[in-house]
Scaffold this motif. Structure first.
Motif, PDB file in Angstrom:
ATOM      1  N   VAL A  86       3.293  10.028   5.678  1.00  0.00           N
ATOM      2  CA  VAL A  86       2.698  11.304   6.175  1.00  0.00           C
ATOM      3  C   VAL A  86       3.628  12.559   5.738  1.00  0.00           C
ATOM      4  N   SER A  87       4.934  12.151   5.506  1.00  0.00           N
ATOM      5  CA  SER A  87       5.758  13.214   4.901  1.00  0.00           C
ATOM      6  C   SER A  87       5.691  13.415   3.554  1.00  0.00           C
ATOM      7  N   ARG A  88       5.047  12.540   2.835  1.00  0.00           N
ATOM      8  CA  ARG A  88       4.738  12.780   1.589  1.00  0.00           C
ATOM      9  C   ARG A  88       3.357  13.696   1.164  1.00  0.00           C
ATOM     10  N   LEU A  89       2.499  13.296   2.377  1.00  0.00           N
ATOM     11  CA  LEU A  89       1.191  13.918   2.218  1.00  0.00           C
ATOM     12  C   LEU A  89       1.356  15.576   2.909  1.00  0.00           C
ATOM     13  N   PHE A  90       2.200  15.618   3.882  1.00  0.00           N
ATOM     14  CA  PHE A  90       2.426  17.310   4.115  1.00  0.00           C
ATOM     15  C   PHE A  90       2.942  17.996   3.043  1.00  0.00           C
ATOM     16  N   THR A  91       3.957  17.563   2.326  1.00  0.00           N
ATOM     17  CA  THR A  91       4.620  18.243   1.286  1.00  0.00           C
ATOM     18  C   THR A  91       3.202  18.326   0.283  1.00  0.00           C
TER      19      THR A  91
ATOM     20  N   LEU B 218       7.916  14.665  -4.317  1.00  0.00           N
ATOM     21  CA  LEU B 218       7.231  15.245  -2.991  1.00  0.00           C
ATOM     22  C   LEU B 218       8.564  15.053  -1.876  1.00  0.00           C
ATOM     23  N   PRO B 219       9.415  15.816  -2.231  1.00  0.00           N
ATOM     24  CA  PRO B 219      10.640  15.731  -1.167  1.00  0.00           C
ATOM     25  C   PRO B 219      10.388  16.249   0.196  1.00  0.00           C
ATOM     26  N   LEU B 220      11.170  16.017   1.129  1.00  0.00           N
ATOM     27  CA  LEU B 220      11.020  16.495   2.661  1.00  0.00           C
ATOM     28  C   LEU B 220      10.794  18.030   2.749  1.00  0.00           C
ATOM     29  N   ARG B 221       9.781  18.597   2.607  1.00  0.00           N
ATOM     30  CA  ARG B 221       9.695  20.001   2.523  1.00  0.00           C
ATOM     31  C   ARG B 221       9.618  20.607   3.983  1.00  0.00           C
ATOM     32  N   PHE B 222       9.420  19.550   5.304  1.00  0.00           N
ATOM     33  CA  PHE B 222       9.441  20.146   6.599  1.00  0.00           C
ATOM     34  C   PHE B 222      10.826  20.751   6.816  1.00  0.00           C
TER      35      PHE B 222
ATOM     36  N   THR C 253       2.830  19.279 -10.551  1.00  0.00           N
ATOM     37  CA  THR C 253       3.462  17.890 -10.071  1.00  0.00           C
ATOM     38  C   THR C 253       2.207  17.068  -9.553  1.00  0.00           C
ATOM     39  N   LEU C 254       1.357  18.239  -8.771  1.00  0.00           N
ATOM     40  CA  LEU C 254       0.334  17.257  -7.813  1.00  0.00           C
ATOM     41  C   LEU C 254      -0.778  16.894  -8.961  1.00  0.00           C
ATOM     42  N   GLU C 255      -0.823  17.577  -9.874  1.00  0.00           N
ATOM     43  CA  GLU C 255      -1.889  17.064 -11.093  1.00  0.00           C
ATOM     44  C   GLU C 255      -1.437  15.788 -11.556  1.00  0.00           C
ATOM     45  N   ARG C 256       0.030  15.646 -11.860  1.00  0.00           N
ATOM     46  CA  ARG C 256       0.515  14.372 -12.609  1.00  0.00           C
ATOM     47  C   ARG C 256       0.470  13.180 -11.691  1.00  0.00           C
ATOM     48  N   ILE C 257       0.709  13.374 -10.346  1.00  0.00           N
ATOM     49  CA  ILE C 257       0.586  12.316  -9.606  1.00  0.00           C
ATOM     50  C   ILE C 257      -0.761  11.977  -8.680  1.00  0.00           C
ATOM     51  N   ALA C 258      -1.730  12.651  -9.375  1.00  0.00           N
ATOM     52  CA  ALA C 258      -3.049  12.726  -8.631  1.00  0.00           C
ATOM     53  C   ALA C 258      -3.299  11.106  -8.657  1.00  0.00           C
ATOM     54  N   PRO C 259      -3.041  10.119  -9.492  1.00  0.00           N
ATOM     55  CA  PRO C 259      -3.643   8.954  -9.124  1.00  0.00           C
ATOM     56  C   PRO C 259      -3.065   8.145  -8.047  1.00  0.00           C
ATOM     57  N   GLN C 260      -1.944   8.488  -7.620  1.00  0.00           N
ATOM     58  CA  GLN C 260      -1.122   8.000  -6.452  1.00  0.00           C
ATOM     59  C   GLN C 260      -1.836   8.615  -5.210  1.00  0.00           C
ATOM     60  N   LEU C 261      -2.040   9.801  -5.384  1.00  0.00           N
ATOM     61  CA  LEU C 261      -2.452  10.315  -4.173  1.00  0.00           C
ATOM     62  C   LEU C 261      -4.012  10.085  -3.838  1.00  0.00           C
ATOM     63  N   ALA C 262      -4.936   9.727  -4.800  1.00  0.00           N
ATOM     64  CA  ALA C 262      -6.241   9.246  -4.461  1.00  0.00           C
ATOM     65  C   ALA C 262      -6.657   8.333  -3.575  1.00  0.00           C
TER      66      ALA C 262
ATOM     67  N   ALA D 178       0.780  -1.300  -0.070  1.00  0.00           N
ATOM     68  CA  ALA D 178      -0.071  -0.069   0.075  1.00  0.00           C
ATOM     69  C   ALA D 178       0.855   1.294  -0.034  1.00  0.00           C
ATOM     70  N   ALA D 179       1.863   1.309   0.803  1.00  0.00           N
ATOM     71  CA  ALA D 179       2.990   2.443   1.000  1.00  0.00           C
ATOM     72  C   ALA D 179       3.822   2.729  -0.383  1.00  0.00           C
ATOM     73  N   LEU D 180       4.314   1.674  -0.842  1.00  0.00           N
ATOM     74  CA  LEU D 180       5.221   2.024  -1.993  1.00  0.00           C
ATOM     75  C   LEU D 180       5.025   2.974  -3.161  1.00  0.00           C
ATOM     76  N   PRO D 181       3.675   3.064  -3.581  1.00  0.00           N
ATOM     77  CA  PRO D 181       3.304   3.933  -4.469  1.00  0.00           C
ATOM     78  C   PRO D 181       3.620   5.518  -4.063  1.00  0.00           C
ATOM     79  N   LEU D 182       3.124   5.896  -2.875  1.00  0.00           N
ATOM     80  CA  LEU D 182       3.511   7.028  -2.432  1.00  0.00           C
ATOM     81  C   LEU D 182       5.176   7.265  -1.893  1.00  0.00           C
ATOM     82  N   ALA D 183       5.529   6.156  -1.235  1.00  0.00           N
ATOM     83  CA  ALA D 183       6.948   6.184  -0.913  1.00  0.00           C
ATOM     84  C   ALA D 183       8.084   6.661  -2.059  1.00  0.00           C
ATOM     85  N   GLU D 184       7.544   5.992  -3.410  1.00  0.00           N
ATOM     86  CA  GLU D 184       8.476   6.102  -4.472  1.00  0.00           C
ATOM     87  C   GLU D 184       8.200   7.467  -5.304  1.00  0.00           C
ATOM     88  N   LEU D 185       7.771   8.484  -4.681  1.00  0.00           N
ATOM     89  CA  LEU D 185       7.511   9.955  -5.030  1.00  0.00           C
ATOM     90  C   LEU D 185       8.503  10.590  -4.456  1.00  0.00           C
TER      91      LEU D 185
END
Length: 595
Positions: free
Chosen positions: A425-430, A357-361, A383-392, A346-353
């Motif tokens: 969670v870091s990817r989602l924060f970014t 989605l770098p560590l903006r914190f 960027t957000l538009e392009r990766i929308a499927p992974q974020l959905a 479940a996590a890999l599609p987001l992890a591979e971004l």
């Protein structure tokens, strides 16, 4: 007692690896090579050449003499198990091996000219001018001293004059670099005529060699005694540099294929798997490729990347990380394998971004003090538009993570549960941070209301706090816990070390997932940032000025250094239980569904 480094070496043997590099500095080699010139630093104060609040504060927790004993033990343990440890040579005063002030004052070495690149104007990290025989001889003295005290002349390593632009003219700069390699290798051959040498690819990557320039270097190297140590094989090519397939090494010159997992902050679940899948088969089918290497400069690395590396080191057959998961989870988690495998998948599609989605914190302060221009914000939006499927499906990912059996006493499960959670969670924060910046620009253009901007900021802040709460569930992310473990091994420690530890963690290069930074640094920065944006949203001109005076965050930095680590208690303490971990993931998933 089994030392941690002994376990690391035993793991290398188990995985059939045969080479490693102990890149933690030169310890006391200057003191051993120049005993009449360079004294041991004080055990109860800062290193004389330390730069406070930076990664150049190399003040050690334990006396340097003891560090030397540890180095001797580790390298002897490795040598007894027939692991190769290359000896550093050439212009070694780059990053790991700063020149002591006492040596500079006594020897007064001349320095290589430098028109650009890193470390300009810093004599402790400057490259001595090896056109001067005295400097070259002193560099070699360090190498020979390390061999005599700790190592073996079995193999050597040099990085040339990496990251330095000696002259402004590119052709002159190339000639200087080629000359440097000739000088370094000639000095080696005076002492060890047949020893093999590794040429580090980092010199090719930064500030960047073109393929034809690398061809010039290869033409002056002996392929019978030289290997290009490429550990940047998986990195995206940049404007000034190409990858190994354009260097003229394939089928012609010995080289390695390497995964770069190295910048200090890059210690989450990540990997350039697509590029590896594209390039590794080229190297695997090439008899001139002499091995597969992994270059991690982090103490808390991605376990799946390491499994990917070791699985493919001898006979590459698994180009995608998903192929490894069933066996990886069975070996690592035992009876928890099935639920952990579901979480990983479940996590890999987001992890591979990690690129998108770098560590903006890490850089709240920098963005707050330098308003992103329209082009940058446009890039974030695309960027957000392009990766929308992974974020959905982000909330579904968190639901899968909530099922992990954290807190039941399995150390691998606990560590990896937090690693997966913090990465997601870091990817989602970014994502929310980008939406906050996009909303700010949209407000300036009259497309959204101030309330919508404030809501975007609040959503980003909520995720930043959620990331803080995840990290608080494990000691691996606490500086105070690290300090306590160091004290347990050998006490007392240098009283100046706590400030060095903070400086090594807070500087802009090294900031990463650290509990104390979230409570006492990142969140206060973001709160100030939001406060000033809110103030400017009241302007009738619809212009966000990012007022640098009101955005001044130096008091937050100063307060971080002033407060002892022992007083940096979690500001939202939570029990380290399975129920709490599940609650955090499920609560965050529910919030995302409502956004």
């Amino acid at each position: 007692m089994t030392w941690e480094w002994e376990r690391e070496i035993d793991w290398m043997l188990k995985k059939r690896l045969n080479l490693f590099m102990l890149r933690i500095g030169m310890d006391d080699v200057f003191q051993k090579a120049f005993p009449d010139v360079v004294p041991y630093p004080p055990a109860d104060g800062p290193l004389p050449e330390a730069k406070p609040r930076s990664f150049y504060d190399r003040t050690t927790a334990w006396p340097l003499e003891y560090r030397g004993e540890l180095r001797r033990h580790i390298l002897r343990y490795a040598a007894e198990r027939e692991l190769i440890h290359p000896e550093d040579m050439g212009t070694m005063t780059h990053w790991y091996s700063c020149t002591p002030k006492a040596f500079l004052e006594a020897e007064n070495p001349s320095f290589c000219p430098q028109s650009g690149g890193a470390y300009v104007g810093d004599p402790c990290n400057a490259v001595w001018d090896i056109r001067d025989d005295r400097n070259l001889d002193n560099y070699w003295k360090l190498t020979q001293t390390h061999i005599d005290a700790y190592g073996s002349p079995q193999m050597f390593h040099t990085i040339g004059i990496a990251e330095r632009e000696v002259f402004e003219d590119r052709s002159d700069n190339l000639e200087m670099k080629l000359y440097a390699y000739r000088r370094i290798l000639a000095k080696l051959r005076e002492h060890y005529p047949t020893a093999p040498v590794l040429i580090a690819s980092w010199d090719f990557y930064l500030p960047g060699w073109k393929g034809e320039e690398i061809g010039r270097l290869l033409s002056q190297l002996d392929p019978a005694r030289t290997i290009i140590l490429d550990y940047t094989s998986d990195l995206p090519s940049n404007q000034s540099n190409t990858d190994f397939t354009n260097w003229g090494v394939v089928g012609r010159f010995p080289y390695t294929f390497g995964i770069f997992h190295a910048y200090e902050w890059e210690n989450d679940i990540r990997g350039y798997y697509d590029l590896i899948a594209e390039r590794l088969p080229v190297a695997a089918s090439d008899p001139m490729c002499k091995g597969f290497v992994f270059w991690p400069e982090t103490s808390h690395s991605d376990p799946l990347v390491m499994e990917f590396f070791t699985r493919n080191a001898w006979s590459p057959d698994a180009m995608r990380p998903e192929e490894l998961l069933p066996e990886f989870c069975r070996d690592r988690y035992g009876r928890h394998a099935a639920v952990m495998e579901r979480a990983w998948r479940a996590a890999l599609p987001l992890a591979e971004l990690c690129e998108e989605l770098p560590l903006r914190f890490r850089d709240i302060r920098e963005i707050a003090q330098a308003k992103p221009d329209s082009a940058a914000v446009g890039t974030f939006a695309r960027t957000l538009e392009r990766i929308a499927p992974q974020l959905a499906g982000a909330s579904d990912v968190l639901d899968a993570l909530a099922a992990m059996p954290y807190g039941r006493g399995d150390a691998f499960v606990d560590r990896d549960a937090i690693d997966l959670a913090r990465t997601v969670v870091s990817r989602l924060f970014t994502v929310r941070y980008y939406r906050y910046l996009i909303a700010q620009q949209a407000w300036e253009w009259g497309d959204v209301t101030a309330a919508e901007v404030r809501r975007a900021g609040s959503e980003a802040r909520m995720l930043l706090a959620a990331l803080r709460d995840v990290l608080a569930l494990h000691d691996d992310y606490s500086m105070l816990s690290s300090l306590r473990r160091i004290e347990e091994v050998r006490a007392p420690i240098n009283p100046a070390f706590e400030q060095a530890l903070k400086g090594n963690a807070e500087n802009s290069y090294c900031r990463t997932y650290i509990s104390e930074l979230f409570d006492y640094y990142y969140l206060p920065e973001f709160d100030l940032y939001m406060k000033e944006i809110d103030r400017e949203l009241k302007s009738r001109e619809r212009v966000l000025t990012y007022d640098s005076v009101r955005m001044e965050m130096q008091p937050i930095v100063d307060a971080f250094y002033a407060r002892p680590l022992g007083e940096m208690t979690p500001r939202n303490p939570r029990p380290r239980t399975e129920a709490e971990f599940r609650r955090q993931m499920e609560t965050l998933a529910a919030r995302l569904r409502r956004m």
